[in-house]
Design a protein around this motif. Structure first.
Motif, PDB file in Angstrom:
ATOM      1  N   VAL B 115       0.850  -1.192   0.000  1.00 48.98           N
ATOM      2  CA  VAL B 115       0.000   0.000   0.000  1.00 48.98           C
ATOM      3  C   VAL B 115       0.889   1.247   0.000  1.00 48.98           C
ATOM      4  O   VAL B 115       2.057   1.192   0.355  1.00 48.98           O
ATOM      5  CB  VAL B 115      -0.933   0.068   1.229  1.00 48.98           C
ATOM      6  CG1 VAL B 115      -2.043  -0.944   1.136  1.00 48.98           C
ATOM      7  CG2 VAL B 115      -0.149  -0.117   2.514  1.00 48.98           C
ATOM      8  N   SER B 116       0.302   2.379  -0.394  1.00 46.00           N
ATOM      9  CA  SER B 116       1.040   3.642  -0.409  1.00 46.00           C
ATOM     10  C   SER B 116       0.811   4.384   0.897  1.00 46.00           C
ATOM     11  O   SER B 116      -0.060   4.021   1.690  1.00 46.00           O
ATOM     12  CB  SER B 116       0.571   4.500  -1.576  1.00 46.00           C
ATOM     13  OG  SER B 116      -0.756   4.909  -1.348  1.00 46.00           O
ATOM     14  N   VAL B 120      -2.482   4.237   3.648  1.00 43.69           N
ATOM     15  CA  VAL B 120      -2.433   4.021   5.094  1.00 43.69           C
ATOM     16  C   VAL B 120      -3.190   5.136   5.816  1.00 43.69           C
ATOM     17  O   VAL B 120      -3.966   4.879   6.733  1.00 43.69           O
ATOM     18  CB  VAL B 120      -0.975   3.944   5.588  1.00 43.69           C
ATOM     19  CG1 VAL B 120      -0.928   3.893   7.109  1.00 43.69           C
ATOM     20  CG2 VAL B 120      -0.287   2.732   4.996  1.00 43.69           C
ATOM     21  N   MET B 123      -6.844   4.830   5.934  1.00 47.70           N
ATOM     22  CA  MET B 123      -7.377   3.879   6.919  1.00 47.70           C
ATOM     23  C   MET B 123      -7.928   4.616   8.143  1.00 47.70           C
ATOM     24  O   MET B 123      -8.838   4.131   8.806  1.00 47.70           O
ATOM     25  CB  MET B 123      -6.289   2.893   7.356  1.00 47.70           C
ATOM     26  CG  MET B 123      -5.926   1.904   6.269  1.00 47.70           C
ATOM     27  SD  MET B 123      -4.604   0.801   6.777  1.00 47.70           S
ATOM     28  CE  MET B 123      -4.255  -0.006   5.205  1.00 47.70           C
ATOM     29  N   GLY B 124      -7.371   5.788   8.442  1.00 50.95           N
ATOM     30  CA  GLY B 124      -7.889   6.581   9.544  1.00 50.95           C
ATOM     31  C   GLY B 124      -9.295   7.105   9.276  1.00 50.95           C
ATOM     32  O   GLY B 124      -9.986   7.542  10.191  1.00 50.95           O
ATOM     33  N   ILE B 160       4.982   2.171   1.078  1.00 54.62           N
ATOM     34  CA  ILE B 160       5.430   2.429   2.443  1.00 54.62           C
ATOM     35  C   ILE B 160       6.774   1.791   2.780  1.00 54.62           C
ATOM     36  O   ILE B 160       7.486   2.274   3.639  1.00 54.62           O
ATOM     37  CB  ILE B 160       4.374   1.993   3.484  1.00 54.62           C
ATOM     38  CG1 ILE B 160       3.949   0.548   3.250  1.00 54.62           C
ATOM     39  CG2 ILE B 160       3.174   2.918   3.469  1.00 54.62           C
ATOM     40  CD1 ILE B 160       3.094   0.002   4.365  1.00 54.62           C
ATOM     41  N   PHE B 172       2.035   7.140  10.156  1.00 53.12           N
ATOM     42  CA  PHE B 172       1.167   6.673  11.241  1.00 53.12           C
ATOM     43  C   PHE B 172       0.510   7.841  11.967  1.00 53.12           C
ATOM     44  O   PHE B 172      -0.657   7.797  12.328  1.00 53.12           O
ATOM     45  CB  PHE B 172       1.982   5.831  12.223  1.00 53.12           C
ATOM     46  CG  PHE B 172       1.831   4.354  12.010  1.00 53.12           C
ATOM     47  CD1 PHE B 172       1.217   3.856  10.875  1.00 53.12           C
ATOM     48  CD2 PHE B 172       2.286   3.447  12.957  1.00 53.12           C
ATOM     49  CE1 PHE B 172       1.063   2.493  10.678  1.00 53.12           C
ATOM     50  CE2 PHE B 172       2.138   2.076  12.774  1.00 53.12           C
ATOM     51  CZ  PHE B 172       1.526   1.609  11.637  1.00 53.12           C
ATOM     52  N   ARG B 175      -2.236   9.228   9.916  1.00 55.67           N
ATOM     53  CA  ARG B 175      -3.426   8.385   9.966  1.00 55.67           C
ATOM     54  C   ARG B 175      -4.229   8.681  11.225  1.00 55.67           C
ATOM     55  O   ARG B 175      -5.470   8.746  11.190  1.00 55.67           O
ATOM     56  CB  ARG B 175      -3.024   6.908   9.945  1.00 55.67           C
ATOM     57  CG  ARG B 175      -4.198   5.972   9.990  1.00 55.67           C
ATOM     58  CD  ARG B 175      -3.802   4.531   9.891  1.00 55.67           C
ATOM     59  NE  ARG B 175      -3.045   4.095  11.054  1.00 55.67           N
ATOM     60  CZ  ARG B 175      -2.651   2.838  11.257  1.00 55.67           C
ATOM     61  NH1 ARG B 175      -2.924   1.916  10.361  1.00 55.67           N
ATOM     62  NH2 ARG B 175      -1.973   2.520  12.326  1.00 55.67           N
TER      63      ARG B 175
END
Lengths: 445, 280
Positions: B115-116, B120, B123-124, B160, B172, B175
């Motif tokens: 995934v890029s 990611v 996803m949040g 990533i 992270f 996100r």
């Protein structure tokens, strides 16, 4: 290859092969080929998530654990007033013991200190052994109609009935549609389950759904591919696809493609050569896709990786030559000098020859009868490498407190890979300390 | 009440007013009552009591194995509690989890995942998007803005695994920003990051504070605690002290946290673990 197949089949002509591959065959064969292709696509998609969740091997335990269920379902179906030869009944039995097998793996993991590989190995072999025992009992005591049960072990696509193919197709498309619908949720749980849980997603339920898709595909593929090899349809296509891409959706599409192609070719060949187990042909096709991917995929493939390493090695080697020439203030490198450089770095005669060709090929130098003559490009690169060397050396001595006598070794590796950005950083750092920078500029070629 | 008194006595002067706080303070974004956590029967956190003040940057500090990560994982239900209760704004975790954001430890995922960076961060947004629906342009836009806030917009389409450790950490963080929460838990966001990432994280922390958020961070660098944080929890299998940095972050308390005074506690934990495995 077609020729060998034709001879192995004893009288299968090229025309027949083409007709089968183009689906210009009887209705039943066409159904089987289409159904198995669909199965391959579904297992490619489902398998991609199993791989990303690092559950690929779990599917193996699942598929082997289906065998006792098949035998028991055959044995006990009449008790419940069901036809023991009905595929649906057999598959329900397969599902029950398959899921039981997976639960056993989970229980062993939870209750003991065994690792997953051991737990899977135990469950897989014990369930399969139980299945073989149950199967031979069935065949001795209820011989009528039980002959077909053996087909579940290695698969027998060619002899499938249209009704059975429909069942397989329905199960496979169910798994396919559900996996696409839950794409986002599966991705989240595969990548980072703890985040998913904190974010409020029912991770166990999503995991369960993922496993249910695996069960669906496995059970659907039992008759066509056989329980020993159906797992390969779940494992091999996604692994092959992983070599080609860093994008998840593309990975899933490629995996579906590889799986579909395997199912298609496997069923078609099995239709031509009825004694050839479909499962084996399907897995071999997938295996070829894997082999080609592993070797020749760009960037992640083995060949590409080897080429990349060779190129880096050559670049560093030619840098050494150019730097040596620059430091000696010479434009011409005699054959003897070249040999000295080669000996210094431990290059074989062959590698030294390749380095020479590389320098000429990169228009850093031109070849002459007794050596090479540097060109402007080569001179510039030599200047630059030499300066990088000095910069890095200075940095190590003044910042990292490394004794000057120990510096050369690490410098020799680093100077070739310094990026423009890093070099600017180095210059800034050294300038801040008021140190005189090595002369020259021109950061990159 | 007895337990609270004991806890505040251990905490020293900085926390002496805690005993007067009501048991269930709905004002506090996080209240932990008498929480004990054990791994495989080996206790790692004993009897933790804590009330987080609102709109503060809070560091959890303590030696290796003190249970810092375990503390936030137990609060979030990622590891089960042997006893005790955790409430958020006086409510159960289930009721309020849409107001909670989380930055897990960077090592907790496989970064060779296809995934890029933008994927990611998106996803949040998933819980806002809901079940079975694709990520819309609007959510993608919000995610891009979150990447921008951590200085990673240029890397949105980068796979990533091709990011440096610090850049992965910032992804992270982005996100978590995309979660648009009110209370954030961050597990070692500063571990092994470069200077640029450290600056970016600190900037984000300050921005979150200015927007009224509360952030609880597992932190390992004592030097930067007074500079980056308002409050601190000194942890070593129990809460040694907690409160505003200027009151609690004292030489004496640090000595209690890092000094060899806890041998009895960890020996007791070992004994419990031994007994448990012997019984098996």
């Amino acid at each position: 290859m077609l020729g060998t197949l034709a001879s192995a089949g004893g009288g299968v002509t090229v025309g027949e092969i083409v007709e089968t591959l183009l689906l210009r065959t009887g209705f039943n064969t066409r159904m089987v080929i289409a159904g198995t292709t669909l199965l391959g696509i579904a297992s490619g998609v489902v398998g991609a998530f199993a791989m990303l969740r690092k559950r690929s091997l779990m599917t193996d335990a699942l598929s082997h654990a289906t065998l006792p269920g098949i035998a028991l379902a055959f044995l006990f179906a009449p008790v419940f007033g069901l036809a023991s030869r009905s595929l649906a009944v057999l598959l329900i039995g397969a599902t029950v013991t398959g899921v039981l097998g997976v639960l056993c793996v989970q229980a062993i993991l939870r209750l003991t200190r065994l690792q997953e590989d051991a737990a899977i190995g135990i469950v897989l072999s014990v369930f399969f052994g139980a299945g073989v025992v149950a199967l031979s009992y069935v065949q001795v005591n209820a011989p009528s109609g039980s002959a077909g049960l053996n087909a579940f072990i290695f698969g027998q696509a060619a002899t499938m009935q249209a009704r059975d193919v429909m069942l397989m197709a329905v199960l496979a498309s169910g798994a396919l549609i559900a996996s696409i619908a839950l794409f986002k949720e599966f991705t989240l749980v595969c990548f980072n389950d703890s985040f998913a849980r904190v974010d409020g997603w029912p991770v166990s339920a999503i995991d369960l759904a993922m496993m249910a898709m695996v069960v669906l595909v496995t059970v659907a593929g039992l008759q066509a591919v056989g329980l020993i090899l159906v797992v390969a349809l779940l494992i091999v296509p996604p692994v092959a696809a992983r070599f080609w891409t860093e994008r998840l959706w593309l990975l899933v599409v490629l995996s579906a493609l590889f799986g579909g192609a395997s199912g298609y070719l496997g069923a078609a060949i099995s239709a031509l050569l009825p004694r050839m187990p479909a499962g084996a042909v399907i897995v071999l096709t997938a295996g070829v896709a894997f082999g080609v991917s592993m070797l020749f995929a760009p960037s992640r493939g083995v060949v590409a990786g080897a080429l990349r390493r060779l190129r880096l090695r050559l670049r560093i080697a030619s840098d050494h030559v150019l730097e040596a020439a620059h430091d000696a203030g010479a434009d011409r490198i005699e054959r003897v000098t070249m040999r000295e450089i080669a000996d210094l770095h431990g290059w074989s005669a062959w590698f030294a020859w390749v380095v020479r060709r590389w320098l000429i090929g990169a228009r850093m130098a031109t070849g002459t009868r007794d050596g090479i003559v540097l060109q402007e490009r080569g001179r510039r690169r030599g200047r630059q490498v030499s300066r990088n060397h000095a910069l890095w050396e200075q940095y190590l001595v003044s910042y990292a407190d490394i004794a000057p006598s120990h510096v050369d070794w690490s410098v020799d590796l680093v100077e070739h890979v310094l990026s423009e950005e890093l070099i600017r950083d180095l210059e800034k750092k050294l300038a801040q300390r008021g140190e005189a920078l090595p002369s020259g500029s021109g950061v990159t070629a | 009440m007895k337990r609270r008194t004991k806890a505040s006595a251990a905490a020293g002067s900085g926390q002496s007013n805690l005993a007067e706080l009501p048991e269930h303070s709905s004002d506090s974004p996080l209240s932990i009552h008498a929480m004990t956590v054990a791994y495989d029967k080996k206790p790692v956190l004993w009897d933790v009591d804590y009330d987080a003040p609102r709109n503060r940057l809070i560091a959890i500090v303590g030696p290796n194995g003190a249970g810092k990560s375990t503390l936030i994982k137990a609060c979030l239900g990622l590891v089960s509690r042997a006893s005790g209760e955790v409430e958020f704004w006086g409510e159960n975790y289930r009721e309020v989890r849409s107001r909670i954001g989380y930055v897990p430890q960077r090592e907790s995922v496989d970064w060779d995942f296809p995934v890029s960076a933008l994927d990611v961060v998106c996803m949040g947004r998933y819980r806002r998007i809901g079940w079975c629906r694709p990520v819309s342009k609007r959510h993608r836009q919000v995610s891009l803005e979150c990447l921008e806030r951590v200085g990673m917009r240029d890397y949105a389409n980068r796979q990533i695994s091709q990011l440096s450790g610090g850049q992965q950490q910032r992804v992270f963080l982005a996100r978590a920003l995309a979660q648009e929460a009110e209370l954030y838990f961050m597990d070692e966001p500063f571990a092994g990051v470069d200077a640029a990432t450290e600056r970016a994280i600190v900037e984000v922390l300050r921005e979150l504070k200015s927007r009224g958020k509360t952030v609880i961070v597992v932190h390992h660098d004592l030097q930067t605690v007074p500079e980056y944080f308002d409050d601190v929890i000194l942890l070593n299998m129990r809460v040694v002290a907690s409160g505003p940095v200027e009151d609690v972050f004292t030489r004496d308390n640090l000595h209690k946290t890092y000094g060899g005074r806890l041998t009895l506690l960890s020996e007791a934990a070992e004994a419990v673990a031994r007994a448990a495995s012997g019984r098996k």
